[in-house]
Design an enzyme around this catalytic site. Structure first.
Site, PDB file in Angstrom:
ATOM      1  N   ASP A 205       0.270  -7.636   1.461  1.00 29.00           N
ATOM      2  CA  ASP A 205       0.659  -6.238   1.645  1.00 29.00           C
ATOM      3  C   ASP A 205       2.174  -6.082   1.652  1.00 29.00           C
ATOM      4  OD1 ASP A 205       0.199  -3.537   1.824  1.00 29.00           O
ATOM      5  OD2 ASP A 205       0.059  -3.514   4.003  1.00 29.00           O
TER       6      ASP A 205
ATOM      7  N   HIS B  62       0.809  -1.215   0.000  1.00 33.12           N
ATOM      8  CA  HIS B  62       0.000   0.000   0.000  1.00 33.12           C
ATOM      9  C   HIS B  62       0.847   1.272   0.000  1.00 33.12           C
ATOM     10  CE1 HIS B  62       0.427  -0.273   4.500  1.00 33.12           C
ATOM     11  NE2 HIS B  62       0.459   1.036   4.392  1.00 33.12           N
TER      12      HIS B  62
ATOM     13  N   SER C  11       4.502   2.512   7.997  1.00 32.00           N
ATOM     14  CA  SER C  11       4.240   1.419   7.069  1.00 32.00           C
ATOM     15  C   SER C  11       5.470   1.092   6.238  1.00 32.00           C
ATOM     16  CB  SER C  11       3.088   1.783   6.135  1.00 32.00           C
ATOM     17  OG  SER C  11       1.877   1.904   6.833  1.00 32.00           O
TER      18      SER C  11
END
Length: 487
Positions: A158, A127, A230
């Site tokens: 992911d 992402h 992230s």
């Protein structure tokens, strides 16, 4: 009594000091780490020093685009034509719907990544890079910026692998996440909320957490993870990578003590897949189910008494037709207790094991049927129901360096575009006989004006074959056929 207290208190005090010293010795991150300050249970400075140079800042940009969208206005035809289209106005407008073009705004986002090899491979979250037209990587050590390209990515796990053209980078040491214990001290390293080079500390709160339909078997930690973390690193006290920070659970969007990281057992397999096939290889066992304890609790709420012979394992609620489990004779109501002799107590553990497998792999399943233990060996299948791996080659398999042709080359060779082969270091181009200096103009009928054009052509190649047309430095035209995969 007072005399005994006077004797015991110093003795207990000495015991406390002894236990504290023993604890510090055991938790010291490495022989080179500094001595632990008084009152601090574990020294995390060594872990921070080791891991910070390996974590990078990633900026992704999605350029402005023109898109065609449909819209409808129930009053438009009524007011513009009092006869409501009786004389043909509005016909062919797709049932009252109209189309118009809109310009989307340019968007930028930021995240983190982890250098896993000195030659420029970086792991991050899908992402973070999904849909990006431009990727810029900034190193922690010297603030140098590099353009990056995507080698492979997968939405379900992911995870994404990107690469920059650099050498002698500070690659992180990757540990086995299977060895991580609940309660172990960890650091989350990344660039949260625009604050570069940030570390936060906590412990491993749980393992094998299932989060939604995609990412599974996560490491849960109470180390603060926020937006921008992230793709960053979750490391142990030795500064070794044990997970890639991926998400947080919060009703506010900010950390409240529940962060989640993808374990390295899955990361390593994904990286291998991206490098070898260009895409993640997902192996399916072919069942739907839940933890035994969850199933039993649900049945009890319905007033049903259930005795499966165990309260640990995976209850099979459905066997997918033509899947691996169906081929092996597994049935609804069976309880899987082990995979390859490794005990599985909950569904997250099963998913974690399966995430490390590929289509065609064989696994030994131990299960209970009517409380009797049985075993069967299954051949895992892909999402299409076959045992083949899905191949999606990346431009790295070509083994060449290219650049757009210069203005002088355009003038000399009377061409308007092309990619000059600067170096042939091996790979599929060398096998096909493509020489240094050859100018690639067309690949599979697509013009080659930039490196991105070549990368896209490789990814889109049908039958894993490239038909290349171009021109030699002498002006002679020619072509090559390049096979991306070995038969």
């Amino acid at each position: 009594m007072k005399r005994m207290v006077k004797i015991l208190v110093p003795a207990l005090y000495l015991m406390v000091i002894a236990f504290s010293a023993a604890s510090c010795n055991k938790t010291q991150a490495a022989p080179a780490a500094a001595s632990v300050p008084a009152g601090q249970p574990v020294d995390l400075t060594y872990a921070a020093e080791k891991s910070l140079p390996s974590v990078v800042y990633i900026k992704s940009v999605i350029n402005s685009k023109t898109q065609t969208v449909e819209y409808s206005d129930p009053f438009e035809d009524f007011f513009s034509d009092p006869f409501g289209g009786f004389f043909g106005r509005g016909q062919g407008n797709n049932g009252g719907k109209r189309q118009r073009q809109v310009q989307t705004p340019k968007r930028a986002a930021a995240g983190s990544g982890v250098i896993i090899s000195a030659d420029g491979y970086i792991v991050t979250n899908n992402h973070v890079v999904d849909g990006a037209d431009e990727l810029t990587v900034t190193l922690n050590e010297n603030s140098k910026e590099y353009s990056a390209r995507i080698i492979g990515s997968d939405k379900a796990t992911d995870l994404a692998l990107i690469k920059i053209d650099a050498k002698n980078l500070s690659a992180i040491v990757i540990a086995n996440s299977d060895d991580v214990k609940v309660g172990e001290w960890v650091l989350a390293v990344g660039n949260p909320l625009g604050l570069n080079n940030t570390v936060t500390a906590g412990i491993v709160s749980a393992k094998a957490r299932t989060m939604g339909q995609g990412v599974t078997s996560m490491i849960q930690t109470d180390a603060a993870i926020n937006q921008g973390n992230s793709g960053g690193a979750l490391v142990n006290t030795r500064g070794e990578l044990i997970g890639i920070n991926a998400m947080l659970a919060s009703p506010t969007g900010s950390n409240i003590g529940y962060g989640f990281a993808i374990p390295t057992s899955i990361v390593k397999k994904a990286v291998d897949d991206f490098k070898k096939y260009g895409t993640y290889q997902r192996a399916m066992i072919g069942i739907k189910g839940s933890d035994v304890s969850t199933y039993v609790d649900v049945e009890k709420e319905k007033g049903n008494e259930i005795d499966l012979g165990t309260m640990e394992g995976i209850y099979i609620a459905e066997v997918v037709e033509d899947g691996a489990a169906a081929d092996g004779g597994l049935q609804k109501g069976d309880v899987i207790t082990k995979i390859d002799d490794t005990k599985v107590k909950q569904f997250g553990e099963l998913q974690g094991i399966m995430a490390q497998k590929r289509p065609g792999d064989k696994v030994k399943i131990t299960y209970l049927r009517n409380k009797k233990e049985k075993t069967v060996t299954l051949t895992l299948k892909n999402e299409q129901g076959t045992t083949k791996v899905v191949k999606n080659a990346d431009v790295d398999v070509l083994g060449i360096d290219v650049r757009p042709v210069t203005d002088s080359q355009k003038k000399q060779l009377e061409i308007s575009y092309g990619l000059e082969v600067l170096k042939v270091s091996g790979g599929k181009m060398k096998e096909a006989g493509v020489p240094r200096g050859f100018i690639i103009q067309v690949v599979n009928d697509q013009p080659m004006r930039s490196f991105d054009d070549l990368q896209q052509a490789v990814k889109d190649a049908k039958d894993q074959m490239l038909v290349i047309k171009g021109i030699f430095p002498t002006g002679k035209r020619g072509g090559f056929v390049v096979y991306l995969q070995n038969e």
